[in-house]
Design a protein around this motif. Structure first.
Motif, PDB file in Angstrom:
ATOM      1  N   ALA A   5       6.408   8.214   9.540  1.00  0.00           N
ATOM      2  CA  ALA A   5       5.197   8.968   9.240  1.00  0.00           C
ATOM      3  C   ALA A   5       4.551   7.762   8.942  1.00  0.00           C
ATOM      4  O   ALA A   5       3.681   7.364   9.362  1.00  0.00           O
ATOM      5  N   PHE A   6       4.773   6.558   7.807  1.00  0.00           N
ATOM      6  CA  PHE A   6       3.913   5.959   7.173  1.00  0.00           C
ATOM      7  C   PHE A   6       3.225   4.065   8.538  1.00  0.00           C
ATOM      8  O   PHE A   6       2.515   3.598   8.491  1.00  0.00           O
ATOM      9  N   ALA A   7       4.488   4.609   9.540  1.00  0.00           N
ATOM     10  CA  ALA A   7       4.205   2.920  10.690  1.00  0.00           C
ATOM     11  C   ALA A   7       3.479   4.067  11.807  1.00  0.00           C
ATOM     12  O   ALA A   7       2.944   3.114  12.531  1.00  0.00           O
ATOM     13  N   PHE A   8       3.935   5.261  12.387  1.00  0.00           N
ATOM     14  CA  PHE A   8       4.129   5.155  13.707  1.00  0.00           C
ATOM     15  C   PHE A   8       2.979   6.958  13.726  1.00  0.00           C
ATOM     16  O   PHE A   8       1.792   7.488  14.811  1.00  0.00           O
ATOM     17  N   LEU A   9       2.044   7.618  12.313  1.00  0.00           N
ATOM     18  CA  LEU A   9       1.867   9.076  11.562  1.00  0.00           C
ATOM     19  C   LEU A   9       0.838   8.489  12.212  1.00  0.00           C
ATOM     20  O   LEU A   9      -0.015   7.770  10.753  1.00  0.00           O
ATOM     21  N   ASP A  10      -0.959   9.575  11.864  1.00  0.00           N
ATOM     22  CA  ASP A  10      -1.919   9.490  11.524  1.00  0.00           C
ATOM     23  C   ASP A  10      -2.287  10.565  10.591  1.00  0.00           C
ATOM     24  O   ASP A  10      -2.091  11.212  11.172  1.00  0.00           O
ATOM     25  N   PHE A  11      -2.850  10.185   9.421  1.00  0.00           N
ATOM     26  CA  PHE A  11      -3.394  11.220   8.963  1.00  0.00           C
ATOM     27  C   PHE A  11      -3.537  11.514   8.288  1.00  0.00           C
ATOM     28  O   PHE A  11      -4.355  10.039   7.617  1.00  0.00           O
ATOM     29  N   PRO A  12      -4.889  12.382   7.672  1.00  0.00           N
ATOM     30  CA  PRO A  12      -6.262  11.501   6.351  1.00  0.00           C
ATOM     31  C   PRO A  12      -5.130  11.181   5.102  1.00  0.00           C
ATOM     32  O   PRO A  12      -4.411  12.122   4.507  1.00  0.00           O
ATOM     33  N   GLY A  13      -5.784  10.663   4.214  1.00  0.00           N
ATOM     34  CA  GLY A  13      -5.263   9.419   3.035  1.00  0.00           C
ATOM     35  C   GLY A  13      -3.613   8.793   3.075  1.00  0.00           C
ATOM     36  O   GLY A  13      -2.977   9.142   2.377  1.00  0.00           O
ATOM     37  N   LYS A  14      -3.433   8.243   4.660  1.00  0.00           N
ATOM     38  CA  LYS A  14      -2.883   8.002   4.859  1.00  0.00           C
ATOM     39  C   LYS A  14      -2.508   6.622   3.482  1.00  0.00           C
ATOM     40  O   LYS A  14      -1.081   6.524   3.042  1.00  0.00           O
ATOM     41  N   GLY A  15      -3.287   5.876   3.739  1.00  0.00           N
ATOM     42  CA  GLY A  15      -3.198   4.855   2.903  1.00  0.00           C
ATOM     43  C   GLY A  15      -3.797   5.200   1.835  1.00  0.00           C
ATOM     44  O   GLY A  15      -2.572   4.261   0.946  1.00  0.00           O
ATOM     45  N   ALA A  16      -4.014   5.888   1.345  1.00  0.00           N
ATOM     46  CA  ALA A  16      -3.864   6.354  -0.685  1.00  0.00           C
ATOM     47  C   ALA A  16      -2.920   6.878  -0.788  1.00  0.00           C
ATOM     48  O   ALA A  16      -2.183   6.423  -1.856  1.00  0.00           O
ATOM     49  N   VAL A  17      -1.675   7.423  -0.198  1.00  0.00           N
ATOM     50  CA  VAL A  17      -1.177   8.255   0.026  1.00  0.00           C
ATOM     51  C   VAL A  17       0.540   6.813  -0.175  1.00  0.00           C
ATOM     52  O   VAL A  17       1.190   6.604  -1.207  1.00  0.00           O
ATOM     53  N   PHE A  18       0.443   5.924   0.480  1.00  0.00           N
ATOM     54  CA  PHE A  18       0.819   4.705   0.473  1.00  0.00           C
ATOM     55  C   PHE A  18       1.076   4.210  -0.645  1.00  0.00           C
ATOM     56  O   PHE A  18       2.349   3.366  -1.189  1.00  0.00           O
ATOM     57  N   ALA A  19      -0.195   3.405  -0.505  1.00  0.00           N
ATOM     58  CA  ALA A  19      -0.534   2.709  -2.532  1.00  0.00           C
ATOM     59  C   ALA A  19       0.605   3.455  -3.405  1.00  0.00           C
ATOM     60  O   ALA A  19       0.675   2.711  -4.696  1.00  0.00           O
ATOM     61  N   PHE A  20      -0.203   5.567  -3.628  1.00  0.00           N
ATOM     62  CA  PHE A  20       0.661   5.664  -4.519  1.00  0.00           C
ATOM     63  C   PHE A  20       1.914   5.610  -4.429  1.00  0.00           C
ATOM     64  O   PHE A  20       2.487   5.764  -5.374  1.00  0.00           O
TER      65      PHE A  20
END
Length: 287
Positions: free
Chosen positions: A107-122
């Motif tokens: 999901a983090f490597a291939f998908l685009d969704f709102p707030g992806k960067g924030a969720v990954f940072a969390f």
């Protein structure tokens, strides 16, 4: 005409190269000694009889060695059943971590969704939280679910790790996005792409992750201690406590039990050391 070996400075260079080689081997031997000596000392202590362990506690010479202490530790501690519990829990947690890490990393490597960067940072921020801080909260959650003294209580809270997700994601980032887009144009769905393309590319990493997870779960003490109170679900690390008996002539039973509990770890490290090295280096360079 002078040959290559007769050129000025060649002898000095070869001597310097030889000295460096000897120095490297000497360093490796010294480090190997530091690593292996505690293992040797523990093994010698476990192979002593109870009286010998009392009379010669500091002796590291292989004199009057016996397997009786190991047999006593196996019987008194009921280590066979406890080892089966540890194997079942460790394998189940390992499979769960691999599945959740694959799905989250994809999901983090291939998908685009709102707030992806924030969720990954969390997700990454959770790596800064010591595992000991979550034991009480997780224990109360398991209690409310009625999962105290159960295998699901031992397994479920451990089946998702940020470390596993991050490790697999780094490998997935090496896959060109054009490949995923071309597969999508051919009608290949996410699960099929994950199974047929992404997973084969990260097999070494998955092997290293599986080994790390298995060893970490096998050595767990705090969580099984907090979640189990009956012998039916205790793991081998908790079961070693019963070897702390009061008989003065059996003081090395705990050491013998530790040696038995460590055997699966050594077997897995020897069997999967190549996958471990390849998995840790895979994805280190993004090209």
């Amino acid at each position: 005409m002078a040959t290559r070996s007769d050129a000025p400075g060649t002898g000095a260079t070869e001597s310097l190269h030889g000295a460096r080689k000897v120095g490297r081997y000497a360093l490796l031997i010294f480090v190997g000694f530091l690593v292996l000596f505690p293992i040797y000392a523990t093994l010698m202590q476990a192979l002593k009889s109870g009286p010998d362990a009392i009379d010669h506690p500091k002796s590291l010479l292989p004199i009057n060695l016996t397997l009786d202490t190991l047999r006593s530790a196996w019987t008194i501690g009921d280590l066979g059943r406890l080892m089966l519990n540890s194997i079942f829990v460790s394998v189940a947690v390992t499979l769960g971590v691999i599945i959740t890490s694959l799905l989250a990393a994809y999901a983090f490597a291939f998908l685009d969704f709102p707030g992806k960067g924030a969720v990954f940072a969390f997700f990454l921020a959770t790596l800064l939280v010591p595992a000991e801080l979550t034991v009480v909260v997780n224990q109360r959650t398991m209690d409310s679910l009625g999962w105290i003294n159960s295998y699901q209580g031992l397994i479920v809270p451990l089946v998702a790790t940020t470390f596993g997700m991050f490790l697999v994601r780094q490998v997935f980032l090496t896959v060109p996005k054009d490949l995923r887009e071309a597969a999508a144009l051919d009608g290949v769905g996410h699960l099929r792409f994950l199974g047929e393309v992404a997973v084969p590319l990260c097999r070494p990493t998955l092997g290293a992750l599986a080994l790390f997870t298995f060893l970490g779960t096998w050595n767990q003490y705090l969580w099984p201690q907090a979640i189990t109170t009956d012998d039916a679900h205790r793991t081998i690390q908790i079961g070693l406590e019963r070897l702390k008996i009061g008989d003065i002539d059996k003081l090395n039973l705990v050491t013998a039990g530790t040696v038995i509990a460590s055997l699966p770890i050594f077997i897995m490290l020897i069997a999967f050391q190549r996958q471990l090295v390849r998995g840790l280096t895979a994805g280190a360079v993004k090209g």
